[in-house]
Structures are given as structure tokens and as C-alpha cells.
Design an enzyme around this catalytic site. Structure first.
Site, PDB file in Angstrom:
ATOM      1  N   HIS A 118      21.913 -17.332  13.056  1.00 51.36           N
ATOM      2  CA  HIS A 118      23.362 -17.450  12.909  1.00 51.36           C
ATOM      3  C   HIS A 118      23.665 -17.881  11.482  1.00 51.36           C
ATOM      4  O   HIS A 118      22.900 -18.628  10.873  1.00 51.36           O
ATOM      5  CB  HIS A 118      23.913 -18.491  13.894  1.00 51.36           C
ATOM      6  CG  HIS A 118      24.072 -17.968  15.291  1.00 51.36           C
ATOM      7  ND1 HIS A 118      24.837 -18.592  16.247  1.00 51.36           N
ATOM      8  CD2 HIS A 118      23.555 -16.863  15.880  1.00 51.36           C
ATOM      9  CE1 HIS A 118      24.795 -17.891  17.365  1.00 51.36           C
ATOM     10  NE2 HIS A 118      24.008 -16.843  17.178  1.00 51.36           N
TER      11      HIS A 118
ATOM     12  N   CYS B 187      25.183 -23.958  17.062  1.00 46.15           N
ATOM     13  CA  CYS B 187      25.526 -24.336  15.683  1.00 46.15           C
ATOM     14  C   CYS B 187      26.289 -25.661  15.637  1.00 46.15           C
ATOM     15  O   CYS B 187      26.119 -26.441  14.703  1.00 46.15           O
ATOM     16  CB  CYS B 187      26.304 -23.214  15.014  1.00 46.15           C
ATOM     17  SG  CYS B 187      25.282 -21.733  14.817  1.00 46.15           S
TER      18      CYS B 187
ATOM     19  N   CYS C  63      29.318 -21.736  17.648  1.00 46.45           N
ATOM     20  CA  CYS C  63      28.874 -21.765  19.043  1.00 46.45           C
ATOM     21  C   CYS C  63      28.225 -23.124  19.330  1.00 46.45           C
ATOM     22  O   CYS C  63      28.085 -23.962  18.437  1.00 46.45           O
ATOM     23  CB  CYS C  63      27.877 -20.639  19.284  1.00 46.45           C
ATOM     24  SG  CYS C  63      26.261 -20.915  18.503  1.00 46.45           S
TER      25      CYS C  63
ATOM     26  N   GLU D 278      25.662 -20.008  10.236  1.00 46.30           N
ATOM     27  CA  GLU D 278      25.737 -21.460  10.014  1.00 46.30           C
ATOM     28  C   GLU D 278      24.341 -22.062   9.829  1.00 46.30           C
ATOM     29  O   GLU D 278      24.124 -22.881   8.931  1.00 46.30           O
ATOM     30  CB  GLU D 278      26.381 -22.156  11.222  1.00 46.30           C
ATOM     31  CG  GLU D 278      27.810 -21.758  11.507  1.00 46.30           C
ATOM     32  CD  GLU D 278      27.891 -20.655  12.557  1.00 46.30           C
ATOM     33  OE1 GLU D 278      27.108 -19.688  12.472  1.00 46.30           O
ATOM     34  OE2 GLU D 278      28.758 -20.752  13.435  1.00 46.30           O
TER      35      GLU D 278
HETATM   36 ZN   LIG Z   1      26.090 -20.186  16.281  1.00 49.49          ZN
END
Ligand SMILES: [Zn+2]
Length: 153
Positions: free
Chosen positions: A52, A85, A82, A54
């Protein structure tokens, strides 16, 4: 530079990811006005759900500062993080989160759930939501619209 200027850079990263067929999400990590980490979603390319935007930006930031303790840093990300993260933001002690579009289904920073305000979190993060909300949201919705249209063919 202001929040919007950093978010524009995160948006550029998101667009680059989108042009490679990834869900267009980009992130920038800033410390004392300097960009020390950046990332774009690479889940498809790496076939790895841990890639991801992040997490990639936080990873680079820890390497740049030489510490896991990212207090004083601000993470800019085009979509509400999410739960994975959001957990990473707590664990890395990032001070501030600025995000663009809300994620009603999976957002873990106030939409679907709010991990950052959970009693299980021992860390306080300042959250700014809706930074360039229209641009970040439009990028995602046009990506998914294209995806649906291509599936019909
Ligand atoms: Zn995430």
C-alpha cells in the site's frame, strides 16, 4: 508548502499508479517541510497486498530518519487509510495524517471504523480529512468506472 501542495504530489503518484493498472493511491511523508518518503499502490505489480502507498512511504521515512519513531512527520495520502495502514500510523507514531477522499467501505480513520481513536491506540494523531477531496475522489471514481466499462467488452 501547504497541505494542498503536498497532496498534489501524492496525487501525481496516484496517477502514475493508475496508469499502470493499479488502484490509484499515492502517499507522501513529510518531516520538517521535507519529503522523506513516498509511495504509490503496487499491489498488482508485486502481487502483494502489503504494498500500500502508505506503508511504502512510511518505510522510506524510517530509512531516511534512521528510526522507527516518526514523531513530527505528516503523512499525506489520497484516500483514507485502511485498517492495516491506520495500524502502521499508530505503530510508527506519525504525528499528523492528511487524507483526500473518504473510503466509506474500508476507511479506518473515521469512515467504516476509527482505529486512530480506538482505546486500543496509545498514540494520538491529528487527522485532517477531505484535503483536495474532489480531485482525489474523482481520480478513483474514474479509475473504477473505466474498469467496469472494460469488463463489459
Ligand atoms: Zn492500506
Amino acid at each position: 508548502m501547504q497541505d494542498q501542495d503536498y497532496m498534489k504530489k501524492a496525487l501525481d503518484l496516484a496517477r502514475q499508479a493508475g496508469s499502470k493498472g493499479e488502484v490509484p493511491i499515492g502517499a507522501i511523508l513529510v518531516y520538517k517541510g521535507k519529503i522523506i518518503g513516498q509511495g504509490a499502490n503496487q499491489k498488482e505489480e508485486k502481487q502483494n497486498a502489503l504494498y500500500h502507498a502508505e506503508l511504502l512511504a512510511l518505510n522510506q521515512g524510517a530509512q531516511a530518519l534512521g528510526t522507527w519513531w516518526l514523531e513530527g512527520c505528516t503523512l499525506y495520502v489520497t484516500l483514507e487509510p485502511c485498517s492495516m495502514c491506520a495500524g502502521a500510523l499508530i505503530n510508527t507514531r506519525v504525528s499528523r495524517l492528511v487524507y483526500g477522499a473518504k473510503n466509506p467501505r474500508f476507511g479506518a480513520c473515521g469512515s467504516a471504523i476509527d482505529l486512530l481513536k480506538s482505546p486500543a491506540s496509545n498514540h494520538k494523531i491529528e487527522v485532517v480529512s477531505g484535503c483536495m477531496e474532489k480531485e482525489t475522489g474523482d481520480l478513483l471514481s474514474s479509475f473504477f468506472k473505466n474498469l467496469r466499462e472494460n469488463k463489459k467488452d
